[in-house]
Scaffold this active site. Structure first.
Site, mmCIF file in Angstrom:
data_model
loop_
_atom_site.group_PDB
_atom_site.id
_atom_site.type_symbol
_atom_site.label_atom_id
_atom_site.label_comp_id
_atom_site.label_asym_id
_atom_site.label_seq_id
_atom_site.Cartn_x
_atom_site.Cartn_y
_atom_site.Cartn_z
ATOM 1 N N ASN A 29 0.806 -1.222 0.000
ATOM 2 C CA ASN A 29 0.000 0.000 0.000
ATOM 3 C C ASN A 29 0.839 1.273 0.000
ATOM 4 O O ASN A 29 0.287 2.371 0.053
ATOM 5 C CB ASN A 29 -0.946 0.014 1.205
ATOM 6 C CG ASN A 29 -0.217 0.096 2.533
ATOM 7 O OD1 ASN A 29 0.990 -0.111 2.613
ATOM 8 N ND2 ASN A 29 -0.965 0.390 3.590
ATOM 9 N N LYS A 30 2.166 1.145 -0.057
ATOM 10 C CA LYS A 30 3.021 2.331 0.007
ATOM 11 C C LYS A 30 3.121 3.003 -1.376
ATOM 12 O O LYS A 30 2.672 2.463 -2.387
ATOM 13 C CB LYS A 30 4.412 1.962 0.512
ATOM 14 C CG LYS A 30 4.411 1.447 1.951
ATOM 15 C CD LYS A 30 3.831 2.460 2.923
ATOM 16 C CE LYS A 30 4.046 2.095 4.380
ATOM 17 N NZ LYS A 30 3.293 0.927 4.811
#
Length: 387
Positions: free
Chosen positions: A204-205
């Protein structure tokens, strides 16, 4: 039926497939292979550091940082109360240290005023070291988390770390690409200002290797030690000799290939994030009491990893908003529950939490993927305004 809009997902394309395919067809898919070194070099160049050490997670990076910095059983570490739990456990419980929790400022990052007040009123200096008067423990380090890609007040925090003899650890796991554009640290990236810094490349970065992390440091010997620990502390490759307890924290060659491709696209991702954030601000901020949080960004180029809608001045309930948007196939989430409330941590000292408790109660994080279209962003805005 409208398509599902996720909160934050990877953005992969042909370049990622090309480089990962090269690793797969070469047979170098595990923790051996030249792409890991290539990725480390590319990351170091990007953030302006001499070297980076890649590993398999942001949590691993923080654990390596704690060990490289010499944090050990009986030490205390000043940490934020408002952050993901993986920012705290590797620096404390993994190495036997104890946290002291401090609340946040309006950047959502650790509050330097509260840090200073804690050090001045609840601690004392002895022989150049800071000691907690209540516990007698050596307060060894200060952790700064650049929450959601917002740069913490580093000039203040660096000065405090120097004044009180604290190791300054930067958790930049959410802040790759965030940098100062003015002031005493102009040109410096989040993660490169303190003694040691950590990044995450979780799915999710802002860029992802699927799972992964990295460590950078202004102490070359600390970084060398982190590398040694991440490869099982092996001193003889042939005879399998190890001189201390090490860890299998290495990044794989396939992951490094994904990272190389993602790094090529990072500046474009940041530019698109800004475009999305600006659209949210234009459509939502100040309307019906809604606010996009007033992050202090003067002299900073943030990566805008997450976008936070603040509901305090509305009649809306956080969890009801999340549920009603989910019913429209729009994924959102609250900010984390405060770590002092989590299992095993209520016994630790916590200080100046009022603002962190406020943000916990009233924040809803909106979709922010780097492949989110402006049309989908507008759909989110319309759904919020119709609540």
């Amino acid at each position: 039926m409208s398509a599902f809009i996720p909160l934050s997902v990877p953005n992969f394309g042909a370049r990622e497939a090309e480089l990962a395919g090269e690793a797969i067809t070469s047979g170098w898919v595990s923790t051996s292979g030249g792409k890991v070194t290539e990725f480390e070099q590319a990351l170091a160049r990007y953030v302006g550091m001499e070297r980076a050490v890649a590993c398999n997670a942001g949590s691993s990076a923080l654990h390596l940082a704690a060990m490289a910095a010499g944090i050990t059983r009986g030490d205390e570490v000043i940490v934020p109360a408002l952050t993901f739990i993986a920012a705290v456990s590797p620096l404390t419980r993994y190495v036997g240290a104890e946290p002291v929790f401090i609340g946040c400022d309006d950047r959502l990052c650790i509050d330097p005023d509260a840090v200073e007040d804690f050090c001045r009123t609840r601690c004392e200096m002895r022989d150049g070291k800071l000691y907690n008067k209540a516990t007698g423990a050596h307060v060894k380090a200060l952790e700064v988390v650049h929450v959601f890609g917002n740069m913490a007040d580093m000039p203040r925090l660096v000065e405090l770390a120097q004044r009180y003899g604290l190791v300054l650890i930067e958790d930049a796991t959410e802040a790759l690409g965030t940098r100062y554009t003015a002031g005493p640290f102009a040109g410096k990236f989040a993660g490169t200002i303190g003694d040691i810094g950590c990044y995450s490349f979780n799915g999710n970065k802002i860029i992802t290797t699927g799972a992964g992390g990295a460590v950078v440091s202004n102490h070359a010997d600390w970084l060398e030690h982190a590398k040694h620990l991440s490869t099982q502390a092996k001193t003889d490759l042939l005879q399998f000799k190890h001189d201390e307890v090490g860890y299998n924290y290495r990044m794989t060659n396939v992951q490094a290939c994904l990272g190389l491709a993602q790094l090529e696209r990072l500046e474009g991702f940041i530019a698109h994030k800004k475009e999305l954030y600006d659209h949210y601000v234009a459509r939502l901020d100040g309307v019906q009491g809604l606010r996009m949080l007033p992050f202090v960004t003067d002299g900073v180029r943030p990566n805008r990893w997450f976008f936070s809608l603040y509901l305090k001045d509305t009649a809306l309930d956080r969890d009801d908003v999340i549920a009603r948007l989910q019913a429209q196939d729009i994924q959102t989430r609250p900010v984390w529950a405060l770590i002092p409330e989590q299992a095993d941590y209520p016994r630790n000292e916590a200080y100046a939490l009022a603002k962190a408790e406020d943000y916990r109660r009233y924040i809803v994080n909106l979709p922010c993927s780097t492949n989110l279209t402006l049309d989908d962003c507008e759909r989110v805005c319309q759904a919020v305004l119709a609540l």
